[in-house]
Design a protein around this motif. Structure first.
Motif, short mmCIF file in Angstrom:
data_model
loop_
_atom_site.label_atom_id
_atom_site.label_comp_id
_atom_site.label_asym_id
_atom_site.label_seq_id
_atom_site.Cartn_x
_atom_site.Cartn_y
_atom_site.Cartn_z
N ILE A 138 0.86 -1.18 0.00
CA ILE A 138 0.00 0.00 0.00
C ILE A 138 0.89 1.23 0.00
O ILE A 138 1.82 1.34 0.81
CB ILE A 138 -0.95 -0.02 1.21
CG1 ILE A 138 -1.97 -1.16 1.02
CG2 ILE A 138 -1.66 1.33 1.38
CD1 ILE A 138 -2.90 -1.37 2.18
N TYR A 139 0.63 2.13 -0.93
CA TYR A 139 1.51 3.27 -1.15
C TYR A 139 0.67 4.55 -1.14
O TYR A 139 -0.33 4.64 -1.83
CB TYR A 139 2.20 3.12 -2.50
CG TYR A 139 3.48 3.91 -2.66
CD1 TYR A 139 4.71 3.27 -2.68
CD2 TYR A 139 3.45 5.29 -2.81
CE1 TYR A 139 5.88 3.99 -2.83
CE2 TYR A 139 4.62 6.01 -2.96
CZ TYR A 139 5.84 5.36 -2.97
OH TYR A 139 6.99 6.08 -3.11
N LYS A 140 1.10 5.49 -0.31
CA LYS A 140 0.41 6.79 -0.22
C LYS A 140 1.38 7.91 -0.56
O LYS A 140 2.53 7.90 -0.13
CB LYS A 140 -0.17 7.01 1.18
CG LYS A 140 -0.88 8.36 1.33
CD LYS A 140 -1.68 8.45 2.62
CE LYS A 140 -0.81 8.77 3.80
NZ LYS A 140 -1.60 9.09 5.02
N GLN A 166 -2.68 17.22 -1.76
CA GLN A 166 -3.49 16.21 -2.43
C GLN A 166 -2.95 14.84 -2.03
O GLN A 166 -1.74 14.63 -1.94
CB GLN A 166 -3.38 16.37 -3.95
CG GLN A 166 -4.01 17.64 -4.48
CD GLN A 166 -3.93 17.68 -6.00
OE1 GLN A 166 -4.91 17.49 -6.70
NE2 GLN A 166 -2.75 17.94 -6.51
N GLU A 167 -3.87 13.91 -1.81
CA GLU A 167 -3.49 12.60 -1.31
C GLU A 167 -3.85 11.53 -2.32
O GLU A 167 -4.94 11.52 -2.89
CB GLU A 167 -4.20 12.34 0.02
CG GLU A 167 -3.72 11.13 0.77
CD GLU A 167 -4.32 11.04 2.16
OE1 GLU A 167 -4.98 10.02 2.45
OE2 GLU A 167 -4.16 12.00 2.95
N PRO A 203 -0.79 10.75 -9.59
CA PRO A 203 0.54 11.06 -9.09
C PRO A 203 1.65 10.67 -10.06
O PRO A 203 1.47 9.82 -10.92
CB PRO A 203 0.63 10.23 -7.82
CG PRO A 203 -0.22 9.02 -8.13
CD PRO A 203 -1.37 9.56 -8.94
N LYS A 204 2.81 11.33 -9.87
CA LYS A 204 4.04 10.95 -10.55
C LYS A 204 4.86 10.11 -9.58
O LYS A 204 5.10 10.52 -8.46
CB LYS A 204 4.83 12.18 -10.99
CG LYS A 204 4.09 13.04 -12.02
CD LYS A 204 3.83 12.28 -13.31
CE LYS A 204 3.14 13.14 -14.34
NZ LYS A 204 2.74 12.36 -15.55
N HIS A 209 6.05 10.40 0.89
CA HIS A 209 5.72 9.06 0.44
C HIS A 209 5.67 8.10 1.63
O HIS A 209 6.53 8.16 2.52
CB HIS A 209 6.76 8.57 -0.56
CG HIS A 209 6.83 9.37 -1.82
ND1 HIS A 209 6.54 8.84 -3.06
CD2 HIS A 209 7.15 10.66 -2.04
CE1 HIS A 209 6.68 9.77 -3.98
NE2 HIS A 209 7.06 10.89 -3.38
N TYR A 210 4.68 7.21 1.62
CA TYR A 210 4.52 6.20 2.67
C TYR A 210 4.31 4.85 2.00
O TYR A 210 3.63 4.75 0.97
CB TYR A 210 3.29 6.48 3.54
CG TYR A 210 3.22 7.85 4.16
CD1 TYR A 210 3.58 8.05 5.50
CD2 TYR A 210 2.74 8.94 3.44
CE1 TYR A 210 3.48 9.31 6.09
CE2 TYR A 210 2.64 10.20 4.01
CZ TYR A 210 3.01 10.37 5.34
OH TYR A 210 2.91 11.62 5.91
N LEU A 211 4.89 3.80 2.59
CA LEU A 211 4.67 2.44 2.07
C LEU A 211 4.42 1.49 3.23
O LEU A 211 5.13 1.52 4.24
CB LEU A 211 5.87 1.98 1.25
CG LEU A 211 5.76 0.56 0.67
CD1 LEU A 211 6.31 0.51 -0.75
CD2 LEU A 211 6.51 -0.47 1.54
N TRP A 212 3.37 0.65 3.10
CA TRP A 212 3.06 -0.41 4.05
C TRP A 212 3.12 -1.75 3.32
O TRP A 212 2.61 -1.88 2.21
CB TRP A 212 1.66 -0.24 4.64
CG TRP A 212 1.45 0.94 5.52
CD1 TRP A 212 1.49 0.98 6.88
CD2 TRP A 212 1.12 2.28 5.09
NE1 TRP A 212 1.22 2.25 7.33
CE2 TRP A 212 0.99 3.07 6.26
CE3 TRP A 212 0.94 2.90 3.85
CZ2 TRP A 212 0.67 4.42 6.22
CZ3 TRP A 212 0.63 4.24 3.80
CH2 TRP A 212 0.51 5.00 4.98
#
Length: 412
Positions: free
Chosen positions: A90-92, A99-100, A401-402, A180-183
């Motif tokens: 999961i990537y945010k 903007q999310e 997103p880029k 950037h976040y990654l789970w």
């Protein structure tokens, strides 16, 4: 039905991910690229620009082999490690404008591209497809996910929300001020739920990365043909993608700048435009269109509004109703003589995130003679054109997103 699977990603260590992650190397100026290669030994740019070590430009097969060598060195040095079991990721992304974007990095079946389960809306250039296919064949990995979009799904959204309550594996902010976040999703029950939910989605759409998708598909065909024991489970059957719901996708316009009026005087040009448009001179006051089939034009120090005469222009397909197609069919081609939107040196494109001042400045400096502004394409328009098997004109969308290269890597 979409076959979207978990995979064992190769990822930077937590302490180095912010140093490794990089934009596409073509997006850097020569000075920016030189600075990052000189000052950051962990940047993914070190891998895709292997000639820097030798102070030499390299290309073709020589470059591909060196890219593979640099990648293996990153693994040998412990900069990259591979997860032990297949996972979804999961990537945010939260950009500087707050903007999310929330999505899932996963492996997408190349056969679904062949079956039109994964649908495209842009054309690709054959020689670029083949070059990148050969690159992939040598290096053996995807480092930047293709951006795909799917209809909003409550079950998938619920899983994303639940997982995001835990501590992220990665959290880093770029110099562009995007965070950037990654789970990692390794729970078997959650994996099976996500797999089933994606399997129930009949169609997904390429938002950004058409050449990478096509090249991965061509690679799949080559390797399948070369493998007498092919069974469909081999890693080359898939390519890495970032899948986000349609509501998260941000589409901006790509505006047009043209260097001359094709031999016409300003007055002759405006008279020809009058055939298809109601024209109003707005003077020096910037005009931003707010409706489909309305355009802003900047010419000779003044803004004009152009409203399409719908009784004259015939819309016989979903493509005919697209503003970039309308502009091409009514002005760029018949009046300004531009046929090849990809290769004609008289036309340039500027993404719609940049305001009207950029259009005005480019014309005022004499670099271009006229500029055109339109409103962004809607997701529904993009999907309809893909569903109809049609192709948008080049540079019809600037999509966010880029993504960054090197955060997750898929090996095949």
């Amino acid at each position: 039905m979409a076959k979207i699977l978990p995979f064992k990603a190769v990822r930077p260590t937590r302490d180095k991910v912010s140093l490794v992650a990089a934009r596409s190397y073509q997006s850097y100026s020569k000075e920016q690229l030189e600075s990052r290669l000189r000052d950051n030994p962990f940047s993914f740019l070190q891998i895709v620009n292997p000639g820097y070590r030798f102070d030499k430009e390299v290309s073709g097969e020589s470059r591909y082999s060196l890219v593979k060598n640099r990648y293996l060195e990153f693994k040998e040095d412990g900069i990259f490690t591979q997860d032990n079991t297949p996972c979804y990721y999961i990537y945010k992304i939260v950009d500087r404008e707050n903007q999310e974007f929330n999505g899932i990095v996963a492996a997408v079946n190349a056969e679904d591209y062949e079956k039109n389960v994964v649908r495209k809306h842009e054309d690709t250039i054959e020689y670029r497809e083949v070059i990148f296919k050969e690159y992939l064949k040598t290096v053996g990995f995807n480092a930047e996910p293709v951006l795909l979009t799917y209809p909003d799904n409550p079950a998938i959204k619920s899983i994303i929300n639940k997982v995001q309550k835990e501590r992220a594996e990665f959290e880093f902010t770029t110099t562009y001020r995007d965070t950037h976040y990654l789970w990692k999703v390794d729970n078997i029950k959650t994996i099976e739920t996500l797999k089933a939910e994606f399997n129930n989605i009949p169609t997904i759409y390429i938002a950004d990365g058409h050449h990478r998708s096509t090249s991965s598909y061509l690679l799949y065909k080559d390797l399948k043909k070369a493998n007498p024991e092919h069974n469909g489970t081999e890693p080359y059957n898939f390519f890495m993608s970032y899948l986000i719901p349609e509501s998260d996708l941000q589409i901006h316009a790509f505006n047009r700048l043209v260097k001359d009026l094709n031999g016409l005087s300003k007055e002759e040009f405006l008279i020809q435009l009058d055939t298809n448009y109601r024209i109003e001179n707005r003077g020096e006051i910037p005009y931003q269109p707010s409706k489909k089939h309305h355009f802003s034009m900047y010419l000779d120090g003044e803004f004009y509004s152009l409203h399409l005469r719908k009784t004259v222009y015939k819309m016989e397909s979903s493509l005919d109703g697209l503003d970039s197609q309308i502009l091409y069919k009514t002005i760029l081609n018949p009046v300004l003589g531009i046929e090849d939107l990809r290769n004609d040196q008289r036309i340039s494109y500027i993404n719609g995130k940049k305001d009207l001042v950029n259009i005005k400045s480019s014309v005022d400096r004499g670099e271009f003679k006229v500029g055109f502004v339109m409103i962004p394409v809607l997701v529904e328009e993009m999907k309809q054109i893909a569903d109809d098997g049609l192709i948008m004109p080049p540079k019809s969308t600037y999509i966010e997103p880029k993504l960054r290269s090197g955060v997750t890597i898929y090996e095949f």
